[in-house]
Scaffold this motif. Sequence first.
Motif, PDB file in Angstrom:
ATOM      1  N   TYR A  87       0.835  -1.209   0.000  1.00  0.00           N
ATOM      2  CA  TYR A  87       0.000   0.000   0.000  1.00  0.00           C
ATOM      3  C   TYR A  87       0.865   1.252   0.000  1.00  0.00           C
ATOM      4  O   TYR A  87       1.954   1.265   0.574  1.00  0.00           O
ATOM      5  N   ALA A  88       0.348   2.295  -0.630  1.00  0.00           N
ATOM      6  CA  ALA A  88       1.029   3.589  -0.630  1.00  0.00           C
ATOM      7  C   ALA A  88       1.087   4.139   0.796  1.00  0.00           C
ATOM      8  O   ALA A  88       0.298   3.731   1.654  1.00  0.00           O
ATOM      9  N   THR A  89       1.982   5.070   1.025  1.00  0.00           N
ATOM     10  CA  THR A  89       2.106   5.645   2.376  1.00  0.00           C
ATOM     11  C   THR A  89       0.904   6.520   2.716  1.00  0.00           C
ATOM     12  O   THR A  89       0.635   6.760   3.884  1.00  0.00           O
ATOM     13  N   GLN A  90       0.179   6.983   1.714  1.00  0.00           N
ATOM     14  CA  GLN A  90      -1.029   7.788   1.902  1.00  0.00           C
ATOM     15  C   GLN A  90      -2.162   7.102   1.136  1.00  0.00           C
ATOM     16  O   GLN A  90      -2.043   6.882  -0.066  1.00  0.00           O
ATOM     17  N   LEU A  91      -3.236   6.746   1.826  1.00  0.00           N
ATOM     18  CA  LEU A  91      -4.366   6.065   1.185  1.00  0.00           C
ATOM     19  C   LEU A  91      -5.468   7.079   0.898  1.00  0.00           C
ATOM     20  O   LEU A  91      -5.872   7.837   1.775  1.00  0.00           O
ATOM     21  N   SER A  92      -5.946   7.066  -0.345  1.00  0.00           N
ATOM     22  CA  SER A  92      -6.948   8.050  -0.732  1.00  0.00           C
ATOM     23  C   SER A  92      -8.139   7.445  -1.479  1.00  0.00           C
ATOM     24  O   SER A  92      -8.999   8.166  -1.954  1.00  0.00           O
ATOM     25  N   ILE A  93      -8.185   6.141  -1.563  1.00  0.00           N
ATOM     26  CA  ILE A  93      -9.271   5.466  -2.276  1.00  0.00           C
ATOM     27  C   ILE A  93      -9.966   4.520  -1.298  1.00  0.00           C
ATOM     28  O   ILE A  93      -9.322   3.685  -0.664  1.00  0.00           O
ATOM     29  N   ASN A  94     -11.274   4.679  -1.175  1.00  0.00           N
ATOM     30  CA  ASN A  94     -12.053   3.881  -0.231  1.00  0.00           C
ATOM     31  C   ASN A  94     -11.836   2.376  -0.446  1.00  0.00           C
ATOM     32  O   ASN A  94     -11.676   1.629   0.507  1.00  0.00           O
ATOM     33  N   HIS A  95     -11.810   1.952  -1.679  1.00  0.00           N
ATOM     34  CA  HIS A  95     -11.622   0.529  -1.983  1.00  0.00           C
ATOM     35  C   HIS A  95     -10.293   0.016  -1.412  1.00  0.00           C
ATOM     36  O   HIS A  95     -10.222  -1.102  -0.902  1.00  0.00           O
ATOM     37  N   GLU A  96      -9.236   0.821  -1.508  1.00  0.00           N
ATOM     38  CA  GLU A  96      -7.932   0.441  -0.961  1.00  0.00           C
ATOM     39  C   GLU A  96      -8.010   0.223   0.547  1.00  0.00           C
ATOM     40  O   GLU A  96      -7.468  -0.734   1.072  1.00  0.00           O
ATOM     41  N   VAL A  97      -8.664   1.129   1.235  1.00  0.00           N
ATOM     42  CA  VAL A  97      -8.766   1.056   2.698  1.00  0.00           C
ATOM     43  C   VAL A  97      -9.583  -0.166   3.103  1.00  0.00           C
ATOM     44  O   VAL A  97      -9.239  -0.856   4.066  1.00  0.00           O
ATOM     45  N   ARG A  98     -10.626  -0.460   2.378  1.00  0.00           N
ATOM     46  CA  ARG A  98     -11.444  -1.635   2.678  1.00  0.00           C
ATOM     47  C   ARG A  98     -10.667  -2.926   2.408  1.00  0.00           C
ATOM     48  O   ARG A  98     -10.753  -3.888   3.174  1.00  0.00           O
ATOM     49  N   ARG A  99      -9.891  -2.953   1.343  1.00  0.00           N
ATOM     50  CA  ARG A  99      -9.058  -4.122   1.039  1.00  0.00           C
ATOM     51  C   ARG A  99      -8.010  -4.310   2.139  1.00  0.00           C
ATOM     52  O   ARG A  99      -7.774  -5.433   2.599  1.00  0.00           O
ATOM     53  N   LEU A 100      -7.422  -3.203   2.578  1.00  0.00           N
ATOM     54  CA  LEU A 100      -6.462  -3.275   3.676  1.00  0.00           C
ATOM     55  C   LEU A 100      -7.127  -3.847   4.924  1.00  0.00           C
ATOM     56  O   LEU A 100      -6.558  -4.713   5.603  1.00  0.00           O
ATOM     57  N   GLY A 101      -8.345  -3.412   5.221  1.00  0.00           N
ATOM     58  CA  GLY A 101      -9.065  -3.919   6.390  1.00  0.00           C
ATOM     59  C   GLY A 101      -9.337  -5.411   6.290  1.00  0.00           C
ATOM     60  O   GLY A 101      -9.152  -6.156   7.258  1.00  0.00           O
ATOM     61  N   LYS A 102      -9.746  -5.854   5.135  1.00  0.00           N
ATOM     62  CA  LYS A 102     -10.013  -7.281   4.931  1.00  0.00           C
ATOM     63  C   LYS A 102      -8.736  -8.090   5.150  1.00  0.00           C
ATOM     64  O   LYS A 102      -8.742  -9.107   5.853  1.00  0.00           O
ATOM     65  N   GLU A 103      -7.637  -7.630   4.580  1.00  0.00           N
ATOM     66  CA  GLU A 103      -6.368  -8.334   4.736  1.00  0.00           C
ATOM     67  C   GLU A 103      -5.867  -8.255   6.181  1.00  0.00           C
ATOM     68  O   GLU A 103      -5.292  -9.223   6.691  1.00  0.00           O
ATOM     69  N   TYR A 104      -6.080  -7.123   6.832  1.00  0.00           N
ATOM     70  CA  TYR A 104      -5.647  -6.976   8.222  1.00  0.00           C
ATOM     71  C   TYR A 104      -6.417  -7.935   9.133  1.00  0.00           C
ATOM     72  O   TYR A 104      -5.828  -8.612   9.971  1.00  0.00           O
ATOM     73  N   PHE A 105      -7.733  -8.001   8.968  1.00  0.00           N
ATOM     74  CA  PHE A 105      -8.539  -8.924   9.780  1.00  0.00           C
ATOM     75  C   PHE A 105      -8.072 -10.362   9.553  1.00  0.00           C
ATOM     76  O   PHE A 105      -7.952 -11.137  10.498  1.00  0.00           O
ATOM     77  N   ALA A 106      -7.801 -10.730   8.304  1.00  0.00           N
ATOM     78  CA  ALA A 106      -7.352 -12.092   8.009  1.00  0.00           C
ATOM     79  C   ALA A 106      -6.000 -12.370   8.657  1.00  0.00           C
ATOM     80  O   ALA A 106      -5.735 -13.493   9.089  1.00  0.00           O
ATOM     81  N   CYS A 107      -5.161 -11.369   8.767  1.00  0.00           N
ATOM     82  CA  CYS A 107      -3.835 -11.537   9.348  1.00  0.00           C
ATOM     83  C   CYS A 107      -3.880 -11.534  10.878  1.00  0.00           C
ATOM     84  O   CYS A 107      -3.230 -12.364  11.519  1.00  0.00           O
ATOM     85  N   ALA A 108      -4.635 -10.623  11.472  1.00  0.00           N
ATOM     86  CA  ALA A 108      -4.551 -10.383  12.915  1.00  0.00           C
ATOM     87  C   ALA A 108      -5.508 -11.220  13.759  1.00  0.00           C
ATOM     88  O   ALA A 108      -5.169 -11.599  14.882  1.00  0.00           O
ATOM     89  N   LEU A 109      -6.690 -11.497  13.252  1.00  0.00           N
ATOM     90  CA  LEU A 109      -7.678 -12.224  14.056  1.00  0.00           C
ATOM     91  C   LEU A 109      -7.356 -13.715  14.112  1.00  0.00           C
ATOM     92  O   LEU A 109      -6.787 -14.268  13.167  1.00  0.00           O
TER      93      LEU A 109
END
Length: 130
Positions: A87-109
Amino acid sequence: MVVGYFGYQEWTKHKASDKLQGYSLSTVDQHPIPREIAFSLWQQKAVDFCGRSNADDVALTKHTAAQCRARVLERHTACERKLGQNYATQLSINHEVRRLGKEYFACALPKPICNGVEIESMEMAEQKCK
């Protein structure tokens, strides 16, 4: 992975832990957000998600709410390191942030446990859960 995905789906509907230092996951299209803040916001959402664990979640993951929260806090840095490079150091697209959240939940939970093995995929579930 399954718990992470469904957890992500559930928590993207809620705005409870959506703000930090004036940044919000829900307004990233209008107000870009630094990657580190996005990770912190998703961490908050994952910890909040753990607090809503029920008996079925505990039976599936073998983690109580407190253990789930501890797992998220313990895994945060590793997940940020693993996922951040995509991911870029600055996120400006809603889809990117949601994809990051999905991947984060899969990694952390915590993931489902079957026959003593943490299940990473459907293929793995088919092999280990017979």
